[in-house]
Design an enzyme around this catalytic site. Sequence first.
Site, PDB file in Angstrom:
ATOM      1  N   ARG A  25       0.845  -1.205   0.000  1.00 30.86           N
ATOM      2  CA  ARG A  25       0.000   0.000   0.000  1.00 30.86           C
ATOM      3  C   ARG A  25       0.874   1.247   0.000  1.00 30.86           C
ATOM      4  O   ARG A  25       0.531   2.255  -0.598  1.00 30.86           O
ATOM      5  CB  ARG A  25      -0.922  -0.010   1.214  1.00 30.86           C
ATOM      6  CG  ARG A  25      -2.065  -0.977   1.042  1.00 30.86           C
ATOM      7  CD  ARG A  25      -3.070  -0.891   2.167  1.00 30.86           C
ATOM      8  NE  ARG A  25      -4.144  -1.842   1.941  1.00 30.86           N
ATOM      9  CZ  ARG A  25      -4.905  -2.354   2.898  1.00 30.86           C
ATOM     10  NH1 ARG A  25      -4.719  -2.005   4.154  1.00 30.86           N
ATOM     11  NH2 ARG A  25      -5.866  -3.210   2.597  1.00 30.86           N
ATOM     12  N   GLU A  37      -0.929  -8.697  -5.165  1.00 37.46           N
ATOM     13  CA  GLU A  37      -2.233  -9.337  -5.381  1.00 37.46           C
ATOM     14  C   GLU A  37      -2.065 -10.817  -5.748  1.00 37.46           C
ATOM     15  O   GLU A  37      -2.839 -11.658  -5.311  1.00 37.46           O
ATOM     16  CB  GLU A  37      -3.037  -8.605  -6.463  1.00 37.46           C
ATOM     17  CG  GLU A  37      -3.604  -7.281  -6.012  1.00 37.46           C
ATOM     18  CD  GLU A  37      -4.554  -7.406  -4.827  1.00 37.46           C
ATOM     19  OE1 GLU A  37      -5.131  -8.481  -4.624  1.00 37.46           O
ATOM     20  OE2 GLU A  37      -4.711  -6.422  -4.093  1.00 37.46           O
ATOM     21  N   GLN A  42      -2.346 -16.544  -2.635  1.00 42.33           N
ATOM     22  CA  GLN A  42      -1.726 -17.781  -2.151  1.00 42.33           C
ATOM     23  C   GLN A  42      -1.935 -17.982  -0.659  1.00 42.33           C
ATOM     24  O   GLN A  42      -2.092 -19.097  -0.205  1.00 42.33           O
ATOM     25  CB  GLN A  42      -0.215 -17.738  -2.388  1.00 42.33           C
ATOM     26  CG  GLN A  42       0.209 -17.471  -3.796  1.00 42.33           C
ATOM     27  CD  GLN A  42       0.021 -18.675  -4.666  1.00 42.33           C
ATOM     28  OE1 GLN A  42      -0.626 -18.610  -5.685  1.00 42.33           O
ATOM     29  NE2 GLN A  42       0.554 -19.804  -4.265  1.00 42.33           N
ATOM     30  N   THR A  43      -1.847 -16.884   0.107  1.00 44.11           N
ATOM     31  CA  THR A  43      -1.849 -17.057   1.559  1.00 44.11           C
ATOM     32  C   THR A  43      -2.242 -15.766   2.272  1.00 44.11           C
ATOM     33  O   THR A  43      -2.619 -14.787   1.630  1.00 44.11           O
ATOM     34  CB  THR A  43      -0.454 -17.562   2.018  1.00 44.11           C
ATOM     35  OG1 THR A  43      -0.495 -17.822   3.423  1.00 44.11           O
ATOM     36  CG2 THR A  43       0.638 -16.543   1.759  1.00 44.11           C
ATOM     37  N   LEU A  80       5.294 -20.405  -0.890  1.00 45.47           N
ATOM     38  CA  LEU A  80       4.000 -19.797  -1.225  1.00 45.47           C
ATOM     39  C   LEU A  80       3.077 -20.798  -1.917  1.00 45.47           C
ATOM     40  O   LEU A  80       1.861 -20.654  -1.881  1.00 45.47           O
ATOM     41  CB  LEU A  80       4.195 -18.585  -2.153  1.00 45.47           C
ATOM     42  CG  LEU A  80       4.539 -17.265  -1.463  1.00 45.47           C
ATOM     43  CD1 LEU A  80       4.880 -16.208  -2.500  1.00 45.47           C
ATOM     44  CD2 LEU A  80       3.387 -16.774  -0.601  1.00 45.47           C
ATOM     45  N   GLY A  81       3.676 -21.823  -2.552  1.00 45.56           N
ATOM     46  CA  GLY A  81       2.869 -22.849  -3.214  1.00 45.56           C
ATOM     47  C   GLY A  81       2.332 -22.398  -4.564  1.00 45.56           C
ATOM     48  O   GLY A  81       2.476 -21.238  -4.959  1.00 45.56           O
ATOM     49  N   TYR A  82       1.706 -23.334  -5.285  1.00 45.97           N
ATOM     50  CA  TYR A  82       1.097 -23.087  -6.584  1.00 45.97           C
ATOM     51  C   TYR A  82       2.076 -22.313  -7.483  1.00 45.97           C
ATOM     52  O   TYR A  82       1.860 -21.150  -7.847  1.00 45.97           O
ATOM     53  CB  TYR A  82      -0.228 -22.321  -6.398  1.00 45.97           C
ATOM     54  CG  TYR A  82      -1.189 -22.503  -7.557  1.00 45.97           C
ATOM     55  CD1 TYR A  82      -1.362 -23.748  -8.151  1.00 45.97           C
ATOM     56  CD2 TYR A  82      -1.911 -21.438  -8.067  1.00 45.97           C
ATOM     57  CE1 TYR A  82      -2.216 -23.921  -9.212  1.00 45.97           C
ATOM     58  CE2 TYR A  82      -2.773 -21.602  -9.139  1.00 45.97           C
ATOM     59  CZ  TYR A  82      -2.918 -22.843  -9.701  1.00 45.97           C
ATOM     60  OH  TYR A  82      -3.766 -23.016 -10.761  1.00 45.97           O
ATOM     61  N   TYR A 120     -10.166 -10.622 -11.353  1.00 51.95           N
ATOM     62  CA  TYR A 120      -9.919 -10.021 -10.036  1.00 51.95           C
ATOM     63  C   TYR A 120      -8.631  -9.196 -10.046  1.00 51.95           C
ATOM     64  O   TYR A 120      -8.618  -8.032  -9.636  1.00 51.95           O
ATOM     65  CB  TYR A 120      -9.840 -11.100  -8.932  1.00 51.95           C
ATOM     66  CG  TYR A 120      -9.270 -10.504  -7.674  1.00 51.95           C
ATOM     67  CD1 TYR A 120     -10.063  -9.689  -6.873  1.00 51.95           C
ATOM     68  CD2 TYR A 120      -7.927 -10.674  -7.324  1.00 51.95           C
ATOM     69  CE1 TYR A 120      -9.545  -9.064  -5.754  1.00 51.95           C
ATOM     70  CE2 TYR A 120      -7.396 -10.050  -6.217  1.00 51.95           C
ATOM     71  CZ  TYR A 120      -8.215  -9.252  -5.432  1.00 51.95           C
ATOM     72  OH  TYR A 120      -7.689  -8.625  -4.340  1.00 51.95           O
ATOM     73  N   ASP A 138     -13.120 -10.923  -5.448  1.00 48.30           N
ATOM     74  CA  ASP A 138     -12.506 -12.195  -5.043  1.00 48.30           C
ATOM     75  C   ASP A 138     -13.463 -12.891  -4.071  1.00 48.30           C
ATOM     76  O   ASP A 138     -14.602 -12.458  -3.880  1.00 48.30           O
ATOM     77  CB  ASP A 138     -11.128 -11.951  -4.419  1.00 48.30           C
ATOM     78  CG  ASP A 138     -11.218 -11.231  -3.084  1.00 48.30           C
ATOM     79  OD1 ASP A 138     -12.317 -10.748  -2.732  1.00 48.30           O
ATOM     80  OD2 ASP A 138     -10.195 -11.166  -2.377  1.00 48.30           O
ATOM     81  N   CYS A 203     -19.441  -3.494  12.229  1.00 48.36           N
ATOM     82  CA  CYS A 203     -19.362  -3.384  10.769  1.00 48.36           C
ATOM     83  C   CYS A 203     -19.850  -2.007  10.302  1.00 48.36           C
ATOM     84  O   CYS A 203     -20.960  -1.583  10.648  1.00 48.36           O
ATOM     85  CB  CYS A 203     -20.218  -4.485  10.139  1.00 48.36           C
ATOM     86  SG  CYS A 203     -20.245  -4.360   8.348  1.00 48.36           S
ATOM     87  N   CYS A 209     -27.100  -4.096   5.430  1.00 47.65           N
ATOM     88  CA  CYS A 209     -26.926  -5.546   5.298  1.00 47.65           C
ATOM     89  C   CYS A 209     -28.231  -6.314   5.518  1.00 47.65           C
ATOM     90  O   CYS A 209     -28.775  -6.348   6.626  1.00 47.65           O
ATOM     91  CB  CYS A 209     -25.855  -6.027   6.275  1.00 47.65           C
ATOM     92  SG  CYS A 209     -25.494  -7.762   6.066  1.00 47.65           S
TER      93      CYS A 209
END
Length: 348
Positions: A25, A37, A42-43, A80-82, A120, A138, A203, A209
Amino acid sequence: MTSLYGMSAPLLSWYRQVARDLPWRKDGSPYAVWISEIMLQQTRVEAVKPYYTRFLNALPDPAALAACPDDVLYKLWQGLGYYRRAAGLKKCAIRLMEEYGGQLPANYEQLLDLPGIGPYTAGAIASIAFGLPVPAVDGNVLRVFSRLAAYGEDITLPAAKKVVDELVRQAMPKDAPGDFNQALMELGATVCLPKGEPKCLVCPVQAFCQAKENGCPTAYPVRPEKKPKKLERYTLFVLTSLNQLCLVKPKADGLLQGLYALPSASGHLNRKDAETYLHTLGITAHTLTPLPPARHIFTHIRWEMVGYLGQISGPLPKGWALASRDALDHRYAVPSAYARYVDHWKER
Ligand code: SF4
């Protein structure tokens, strides 16, 4: 359905007070938004921070990413995988160098056309980095809007995504689309939680809502029953030669493409069968000690593993490599599915 017009003011005011201080950010460049992003798919945020900082230090722009050797890229991604996402990043960076002068385009359709960038990610880059009024939907945003609108249909269907996409467009302020999308992500991550009760009392959009008004926020999103994961059984070999660990070089296809693996056989072999299997590869193990079983869960597959620790000598089979402890730490990318067994070797 409750109108969601007007929800952006309380949402943005809340977000600007509570937004977490995250490295991407602070940067805010299209490259930083893109890399963060993809990593965040991943996590968790906290787990991504050190990966992000390491990655940006090593590969600060698309030119560096496009020129990065695969081994170095996968090592930066390890844990991180994938790994296909990491490969997709590089492929995309090469396209950026070839077609866009090494910059991400400030255009949603062009972003969407790039490898590894779906709706996304394109929406996140377009809105956060370029201020374009497009949604970034997402799983978090789907959940939040399914509750806001008390959407009673299966949220995993493409039709649900369309409905939520339209609702986000209607609610989005044209002068702050990036903050609005980030505020929705923040709300989904810290207030409108996926597991357990959402924190409706704190919230900022509770007045809008429908699910809260109906007293049943956890009834949403509606999902089909989960299919059980496919079970695969393997025997892994943690073999030492010349005080180094035996690895199998990356294959071009398969679940763990591009990564170094431990030698393995399908099924759970007893010690005798494990020795016989190694013999068929031309290997004699001087000792073969059973290791505790382990499991690893992928998105659609569950691995149940048994393992053997052994010492070997002589030539290695074709496609095998030896890795010192230092090379394991700094050079070879080995998937986390093998982590328990690699740790046995390090601790032996
Ligand atoms: Fe989610 Fe509750 Fe907020 Fe509705 S009121 S959006 S269910 S946290």
